[in-house]
Every structure is written in structure tokens, then in C-alpha cells.
Design an enzyme around this catalytic site. Sequence first.
Site, PDB file in Angstrom:
ATOM      1  N   TYR B 110       0.856  -1.284  -0.092  1.00 43.61           N
ATOM      2  CA  TYR B 110       0.033  -0.025  -0.020  1.00 43.61           C
ATOM      3  C   TYR B 110       0.854   1.099  -0.062  1.00 43.61           C
ATOM      4  CZ  TYR B 110      -4.432  -2.461   0.172  1.00 43.61           C
ATOM      5  OH  TYR B 110      -5.360  -3.166  -0.063  1.00 43.61           O
ATOM      6  N   GLU B 211       1.259 -30.554  11.638  1.00 47.44           N
ATOM      7  CA  GLU B 211       0.754 -29.697  10.371  1.00 47.44           C
ATOM      8  C   GLU B 211      -0.544 -29.134  10.736  1.00 47.44           C
ATOM      9  OE1 GLU B 211      -0.572 -32.055   6.910  1.00 47.44           O
ATOM     10  OE2 GLU B 211      -1.549 -30.428   6.195  1.00 47.44           O
ATOM     11  N   ASP B 263      -0.537 -34.987   7.301  1.00 49.80           N
ATOM     12  CA  ASP B 263      -1.499 -35.818   6.573  1.00 49.80           C
ATOM     13  C   ASP B 263      -0.623 -36.881   5.604  1.00 49.80           C
ATOM     14  OD1 ASP B 263      -3.589 -34.254   7.784  1.00 49.80           O
ATOM     15  OD2 ASP B 263      -4.313 -33.192   5.963  1.00 49.80           O
TER      16      ASP B 263
END
Lengths: 527, 391
Positions: B110, B211, B263
Site C-alpha cells: 500500500y 501440520e 496428513d
Amino acid sequence: MSVAEKFRSISPAEFFYRNKEIAGFANPARALYQSVRELVENALDATDAHGIFPDIAISIERDQNKAYVYRITVKDNGIGIPENYIPDAFGRVLFSSKYVLRQTRGLFGLGAKMVVLYGQITVGEPAEIVSATINSKKIYKYKIMIDIKENKPIVLERSWWQNKTGWHGTMVKVAVEGDWSKARQKILEYIKRTAIVSPYANIVFRSPDGEIKIYQRVANILPPPPREAKPHPHGVDLEMLKAMISETKAQTLIEFLSDEFQGVGRVLAERFISTYGFDPNINPKNLSKDDLEKLVRALKEFSEFRKPRADHLSPIGSELIKIGLNTILKPEFTDAITRKPVVYEGHSMVVEVGIAYGGAIEPLEEPMLLRFANKIPLLYDEKSDVAWKVVSENIDWSYYDIVFPAPIAILVHVCGTKIPYKGVGKESIAEVPVLEHEIEEGVRHVARSLKLYLAKKQKEEEMARKAITLIKYIPEIARALTVFAKANPEPIQAEVLESKLFDLVKNRFGDSLKNISSPRDVVLSLE
Amino acid sequence: MSEEHVKKFMSSVDIKARIRAAEKFSEVFNNVVKAVLNGEEPKLIIPKRTLSNTIYDKERGLLLLGPATFERSFLDVKEARKFMQTLLMAKIIYDALINNEYPTIRDLFYRGKHSIRYRDHKGRIEEENTWDEQKESDAVLRDIEVLVNLLREEMLILSKEKGKVVGDMRIRSGDDVIDLSKMGHGAYAIEPTPDLIEFIDVNAEFVLVVEKDAVFQQLHRAGFWRKYKAILVTSAGQPDRATRRFVRRLNEELKLPIYILTDADPYGWYIYSVFRIGSITLSYESERLATPKAKFLGVSMTDIFGDKNKKPYLSEAERRNFIIKAKKTDIKRAQELLNYEWFKTEKWTKEINIFLQKQSKLEIEALTGKGLHFLMDTYIPTKIQTQDFIE
């Protein structure tokens, strides 16, 4: 029956009255256009052909009482007409008896007489002519009508006054039946195109609606005046031969051939005569009809005559064409070429081609074609003209990087002592191979030059685009750099860095930055 | 902020870091100023951040930036915009360093975003933004990291805190001491500048990185780290730079073994590989962020399906309930992984091939579905004890 033979059996005036569409007077609109044209062309022939920069004023007034009646006035500053010749010049319809050839604008050798005749038939007013020759002490005024049956002028009024200002030129005023609303477009276009090929003329036009068009003189050179030339043997027909013989002072055939023709000297005349077995000493006036026919065929056939000369022609010249195109069309690019003379049926011809591109020219789906024959704009029958065939069929414009719609105008000028017109209207030129070839080569020449210009322009634009791609970031970069320049003993201003960065860009892209002297010319404030 | 305020409220660690970074910036960009003043072509020589300039250092097990560089010159039409962006970004960062600010990458975007109005070569007035999307300013920031050889953390640029840690350990962050064993039900959010953390003391035998945030919370509240003397970390999905750097320091400085639990799918494997070797886009930081000794604890395909030497952790019936059918994108990703140099080991090839054959994946939550204590007291300890992990 040939036209000439017909011509003898009735009065020439009557003949043209009966065949007025041939001379371009088929309907009121076309007749108004044709009248303006004949008078303007006479005016130009009376000026530029004699080394005078033309000042031409044209006006068309609407009759207050009668519909479809207009008074055309054309005034020039030309050589004027000798007083005693004025009645015949405007009141007797004649075939020209002269057999010398000269490139003139007038199409039929009739010019103003046809306008006078047409005006007399449709409105019935006499034509008014005011004229003074150069150095004439008097200015003469005539009011003339034509005796159609007898083919001779009727002078209704003759007067004169002192020429105090030393004026010379001619003013013709004729009332004709016309249709301005239908002719307007063509007449305006005709005057505009005339201005294109005569940028050395002042032309002022006032229309019946009071609108005024002014074409200012922008060139101070004139094309070389056309000069008279003797006929070339290849371009002579039986009628012409008879006319030549009736006028010649030569006593023998060999004298006649070597004196009255171009391209024939004593030696060539002798060789010609011996080749075809004519009697060199026979008086040409004594030749039989069979002999004359044989002579015409032989003159056309003999291949050893020198080529027809072209130095008597009056091409406009590439310089004037460019000036004319620039002034009237306001394009961004012009070029023009005058081709070398070529020969067609014993007459030499010169083709000139001009091109104008971009600027104020509207992009069109096909090239705008401006046709001229002996400096006369041809406005009708465009699609049947050889020049149209060249620009629309022979040339593949994509080869020249032109993609339609494109803002492109092609000017084609054919000049010569004989133009191979197509049809009786004389508004389009026939597809004569030598002419087609000349026009095509001319168009290719100027198209190549346009292609080069466009390539150069594109390259310059590309350079400018690249330079601006850099320049637009300069203020941003300079501002960032000042933050890091703080450590230097003296504070460095952003402006200094900006100008240094700009110098770097200038060094790399130099020429393309003609109009930019600082990054602030490119980067604008957001306020 | 005035100097006084800075001294009063800011940590001394930050102030030192600022000065170091600002000096580096001055040095690099002053050269550009000099070039401009001398009328020389200003250019930046930047190491290339491309796959072809990414080198897998087998010995150290790291993805590293190669020696290739490229020139970003102001006078190069193709590079001019990037050149402007690079200098703009450098100026913003430098200003923030000097003014004691902590911009995020969104802030940088910005601060630098504004319009340039200019007249083009045809005289038309155009507008162009210094940058349009954060993607552009982020890319320039990465260029600056390699150009000045400083990571964004070292420039005091913050990112959202994502990683969390708990365990029997005390650290100094800023000027405060924090006891990571006294975080209640919460956890310490790993600060975006983990290099400024000082390790005071630690009482742990290994680090477990999970995770999934949810699994982290379950293990934390069940007292896993206390029971098994562990430092418990979560990356909450793809690990951010701070978490990776923090884990790396735990391993490198405290010599704690690192076990990673994800996973059982290609994305989980890739998370492991980011921890271990680094990512392709950020290979320049691997040297500081990657943990080459990190071990993939699970969940592995053999944990689910077993093999000739191993009994699976799941029964036939449990498999039927917990397994999810692999999607097309999973298969594609797995095939890509097979091509990466650092996955071309015997164990990983086997792992990936089982996946491709079974076309099945499994989330860690499936193991807690079997019972949290199964995960905590059976699965994890057994895996560690039997050294059933992949490197």
C-alpha cells in the site's frame, strides 16, 4: 458516316445542339457542371499556358424569378481575346482547322461556344463577354448569340472603355438552365481537384447559396507552358492528312514530309519515299484519294521515324503535385513522380502519380483516386478508368503495409496531345497497355516511398515509445535515490538525479525525443 | 517516533537489527546513486530466483540459490518498470527502518502503490500504477532480499504470526523472558523475527511439529509435551518463514531431533520437504530456514497399509472408514514430487508409489478418530522408538 462528315451536312451548331449529351450537357445538373468546367478550363488555358499566375473568380447566381436558371460568371487574368476575334471565339462553332498539336485542357475544341449555345437554347439570353489583351488600351464588352442555322455570331451589343488599370483577361457571363442542388457536389469537387493540380493559382468560388471557397496561391512556380508541335507520322489519319496538305506551302511530297512532321528529316523522308515507291517531287495537293490512303498506311507503318518528342507537353511536375496535395488534403505524407514520356499511336504521353497519406484524409475502404487528364479533373466513370484498375486490381496494397480502411489518396495525371479516352463522355481513360504500365509503375514508385515513410515512422514511434517507457519512471526513481544519496556530504536534489537519468535516456534514444526536454514533459502531476 | 520513545519502549534487539539493515541498504543503493551522478547506466545485479538456478545440495540436504545472476538496468525497456519498483521498494523499506516502523508485506504494497500519469508517444494521457497487485510488490521484495542479502525478518518486516509453540523452555523475546511451559491453554505465537529470540534454557528431548493446529491443541491439552518431554510446534498448514527458522534454530542450536507429522497426502509430504529442504521460490533463504535433519514421522502409507515387515496401525474396517479417495490434483502433485531430486530416495519412492497405486489419502485426524490416546500414547511414541520415519 464519320463525325466530321456528318458535321459538313448540317450546321456544326445544329449538330451539337442535337447531340448535346456527347458534349456533356445531357441534363440540367450535368450541364451546369459542364458549363462551369468549360469556362474554368478556358480561363486556366488563358493564364498558366502563357506563363501567367492565374487569378480566377467563379460565381454561380440563381435567377430570382425563374427556377433552374443560373448565371455563371468566370473571370480570369489571362492573355485576353483580340477584339475582332471575340464574336467568332464565342459565336461560331468550328472544328479547329489547325493541324499543329498542343496539350490543352479543352476537350472538344469547343469550350465556351458550347456553353453559349446551350445557354441560348435553354434560357435565351445572350452571353456577355468582357476582355482585354495584354497592353490593350481598351476593354471591350460584347453581347453575343449564335445563329444556329447559319452557324455565325449575332452581336447584340458592342462597347468599350478605357483600360485605366492595365487589366488583361476575360470575363464570361452566361445564363444556363441547371440544377445546383444536384450538381453542387460535383462542382465543388471539381474546383477542389482543380486547385490540387494548380497550387500556383488563386481560385475563388461563390455558390448560389452564397458560400465562398477560396483556394490561395501557395506555389510560385508554374509548369512549363505547353508548346505547339507538328504531328508525328504515326499519329496522322486521313482527315488530318488532307487538312495538312490543304494548308501546306510545300510544293513536293519530300518537302511536305520533312517540313510538316516531327520525327522526319530530309534523309528519313527520302528513305521513306523510296521504301514505299512514292514520287518525291509530286505536289501533295495532287495526290489521288488512293494515294492518300496508301500514304496514311505507310506513315503509320514505317518504323524508322524518330520517336515522338515530349518536350512540348506540360506535365504538372512532382513538386507542384506534392504542394497541391499537401495544401488541399492536409496529409502527413506526400510524394509524387513524373514518369518518362511514352508513345501511344504517334502521340507522346506523360504519366504523373502522386500519393497522400494520413493527416486530415479520412480512412476509406479503398484508395481515394484523383484522376486528371491534361490537368482536368475526371469525376465521372471512375470504375471504368484504367487508373482504377491499377489501384484496385493490379496493386496489392498489403505489400506496401497498407491495410484498409486507410487514409490514402492516389493522384494520377495523364497528359498528352491525344488521350485514349473510353467512350464519348471523355470521363475515363481506356486500358491501353502502355498507359496501364506507366500508371502502375508510378503508383508502385510512390507506394514504395510511402512504405519507407511508414516503416521509418513506425521505427521512430517505437523508439519514442521505448524512451517514454523509461522516462515515465524517472521522477519515481529519482525520489527513491535521494533517500540513499543523503549520506553524501552535500544533499543531492531529486531534480539533479532526474536530469542525469534523462540524459542517459537521451543518449540512448536521441532523435526520437525531439519534443521532450525534461521528464516533466512526460510525467504529469496527478492534481 | 522520536529517539526518546524508541529508547524507552522498543527492544534493544530491534534497534540493533535496524541499524545493521539500514547500513546494508545504504551501501548497495548508494552505488546506484553514484552511477547516475557519473552518467553511467544504473543497474542492479540480482541473483536469479528460478528453478534452473536452484541447486539441491545433497551433502547439506538443502535447496540453495545458484550462482546465476541477472542485470536489472534502468535503460533496459523490459526491466525499467521492475527497476523502478525495486528502487521504490528499497526506499519504503529504508524509510521504515529509519523511522522505527514494522511494516507487513501488505503495508509495503500500500505504501508504494500510486499512479504515474504520463503522456505517451502519441500524446495520449495515460495512467499506470507503480504496482497493481501485491504479487508484484512481493516479487520485488524477494529480489531485494537476495540483492542486499538480508531476509525480510532482518529488515523488520513482519508477517502474520501463524506458528505456535509450547514446551518446557524459556526464551527472551524483545526485552521479556517468556516461559513456554506457562502458556495455559494457549501457546506462544512464534514472532515474525525469530532470529531476535534468545534461547535461555530448555528441558526437552525432541521437537514434534504437527501440520494441523487442531491436533496441536489436542496434544497440548492432553499434556503430551510434558509427558514425553517434547517441544510441541504447529505450522497450521504451510509453514511460514518464522516457524521454519524457529524449528531450524531448535535443531541447530539446541541439537533437538525434529519429527514432523502431517496428513498422508502429497501436500503433507511437501510441507515436510519445505521444513527440511526449503521451497523453490524461496531457495535463497533455505540456508537459514531449512532443517536438513528433520524427519518425517508420519502419517506414512505403510502406517496405513503396512508392508511385508510391518503391521499397519489401522485395521481393515478402520481403513475403510478413514481413507479418502485421492483426487486428480493429488495424483498429479505426487507425480511431480517423484521428479524432484530430493524425493528420489528409496523410502520416498516407495511411499509415493504406494500412494499412486492405492490412490488413497488420510488425514491425521483419522488417527485421533481412533482415539486421542492412540495417537498420543501409541502411534507417536512407537514411531519414534522404532525409528519408523523417513528422512
